[in-house]
Design an enzyme around this catalytic site. Structure first.
Site, short mmCIF file in Angstrom:
data_model
loop_
_atom_site.label_atom_id
_atom_site.label_comp_id
_atom_site.label_asym_id
_atom_site.label_seq_id
_atom_site.Cartn_x
_atom_site.Cartn_y
_atom_site.Cartn_z
N GLN A 155 3.64 9.54 0.72
CA GLN A 155 4.35 8.59 1.24
C GLN A 155 5.84 9.40 -0.35
O GLN A 155 6.81 8.57 -0.83
CB GLN A 155 4.65 7.58 0.98
CG GLN A 155 3.89 7.47 2.50
CD GLN A 155 3.78 5.94 2.69
OE1 GLN A 155 2.68 4.81 2.31
NE2 GLN A 155 4.78 5.17 2.99
N CYS B 13 6.17 -0.17 7.42
CA CYS B 13 5.80 1.46 6.21
C CYS B 13 6.95 1.53 5.90
O CYS B 13 8.20 1.29 6.40
CB CYS B 13 5.32 1.76 7.43
SG CYS B 13 4.98 3.95 6.88
N LEU B 14 6.94 1.48 4.54
CA LEU B 14 7.79 1.88 3.91
C LEU B 14 8.56 3.53 4.27
O LEU B 14 10.08 3.37 3.90
CB LEU B 14 7.21 2.30 2.06
CG LEU B 14 6.62 0.68 1.77
CD1 LEU B 14 6.53 1.06 0.18
CD2 LEU B 14 7.79 -0.14 1.59
N HIS C 82 -3.65 2.28 7.66
CA HIS C 82 -2.43 1.86 7.34
C HIS C 82 -2.55 3.24 6.82
O HIS C 82 -2.00 4.61 6.69
CB HIS C 82 -1.97 0.89 7.46
CG HIS C 82 -0.70 1.10 7.43
ND1 HIS C 82 0.55 1.19 8.34
CD2 HIS C 82 0.27 2.00 6.84
CE1 HIS C 82 2.19 1.86 7.64
NE2 HIS C 82 1.80 2.32 7.00
N GLU C 83 -2.77 3.25 5.22
CA GLU C 83 -2.85 4.32 4.09
C GLU C 83 -3.78 5.05 4.76
O GLU C 83 -3.15 6.33 4.37
CB GLU C 83 -3.29 3.90 2.82
CG GLU C 83 -2.49 2.70 2.48
CD GLU C 83 -0.76 2.51 2.59
OE1 GLU C 83 -0.26 3.48 2.82
OE2 GLU C 83 -0.04 1.64 3.08
N HIS D 279 -1.81 8.19 7.11
CA HIS D 279 -0.98 7.97 6.66
C HIS D 279 -1.19 9.96 5.82
O HIS D 279 -0.90 10.89 6.29
CB HIS D 279 -0.44 7.52 5.11
CG HIS D 279 0.47 6.44 5.69
ND1 HIS D 279 2.30 6.97 5.87
CD2 HIS D 279 1.05 5.42 5.29
CE1 HIS D 279 2.63 6.49 5.84
NE2 HIS D 279 1.89 5.30 5.80
N GLY E 238 0.71 -1.43 -0.29
CA GLY E 238 -0.10 -0.32 0.02
C GLY E 238 0.90 1.31 -0.49
O GLY E 238 1.69 1.04 0.62
ZN ZN Z 1 3.12 3.21 5.75
#
Ligand code: ZN
Length: 215
Positions: A88, A134-135, A176-177, A180, A83
């Site tokens: 991001q 998380c990226l 999660h997304e 963000h 995701g």
């Molecule tokens: Zn993330």
């Protein structure tokens, strides 16, 4: 969201349908088409201001938005994420994309513009404490309790209203997304000690994809 590094639990809730978009068909072809049109961009990491404030609502549903979504799919693939939220890759707009399995191992591919999570009725609020990554917090993972079911409402790239339903790991991804895009990272939901540990993991690790260095 980063790929899960542990086994996930089995969810036996029945599937619902009707009001929710179908995001399980032609996944391979749709994901490929997006990322082939897109350009991969480096990932912002914790500390970058764009990750720590609410993103702007999308009001223009044109070619620029379509290109952003393509770039997000390309970036998500490069970083091997399941995701990705627009901030991001440094874009201050409420959009996320996903390519994520649910708890039956079924792949979901799609995007949501201006997402809002449904409040869950008490009987659907069953917490699952799987690992999350998380990226934007590269190489770190932590256990975090979240409901194992989620519904997100928003719009597609053309401005049509949509609703997306997720179970298990995909439910975690949807939460999660959406977080963000309101300026929250999963580490903001951890205890002080677990947050510190995640940041330590990040400091000790090396991301396997391009990131935007913080000043
Ligand atoms: Zn993330």
């Amino acid at each position: 969201m980063a790929q899960q590094d542990t086994e996930h639990s089995v969810n036996e809730e029945p599937k619902e349908s009707g009001e929710f978009i179908v995001d399980t068909e032609d996944c391979e072809a749709r994901e490929l088409a997006h990322r082939e049109r897109g350009t991969s961009r480096p990932i912002t990491v914790v500390g970058n201001p764009v990750l720590h404030k609410e993103c702007k609502d999308v009001t223009e549903f044109g070619d620029e938005l379509a290109q952003l979504i393509d770039d997000m799919f390309a970036s998500q693939r490069t970083a091997e994420g399941v995701g990705l939220a627009a901030n991001q890759i440094g874009v201050d707009l409420k959009v996320f994309v996903y390519d994520c399995p649910d708890d039956e191992g079924v792949r979901h591919v799609g995007h949501v513009v201006n997402p809002v999570l449904d409040e869950l009725p008490a009987d659907r609020r069953i917490l699952d404490d799987s690992n999350e990554g998380c990226l934007s917090v590269p190489t770190a993972y932590a256990s975090l309790a979240r409901p194992d079911y989620a519904v997100v409402r928003g719009q597609d790239m053309h401005g049509n209203p949509i609703a997306v339903e997720g179970t298990g790991y995909f439910a975690r991804c949807l939460q999660h997304e959406t977080d963000h895009l309101y300026g929250y990272l999963y580490i903001d939901r951890l205890s002080k000690r677990d947050r510190k540990d995640a940041l330590r993991q990040m400091a000790e690790g090396t991301p396997r994809y391009p990131v935007v260095a913080n000043d």
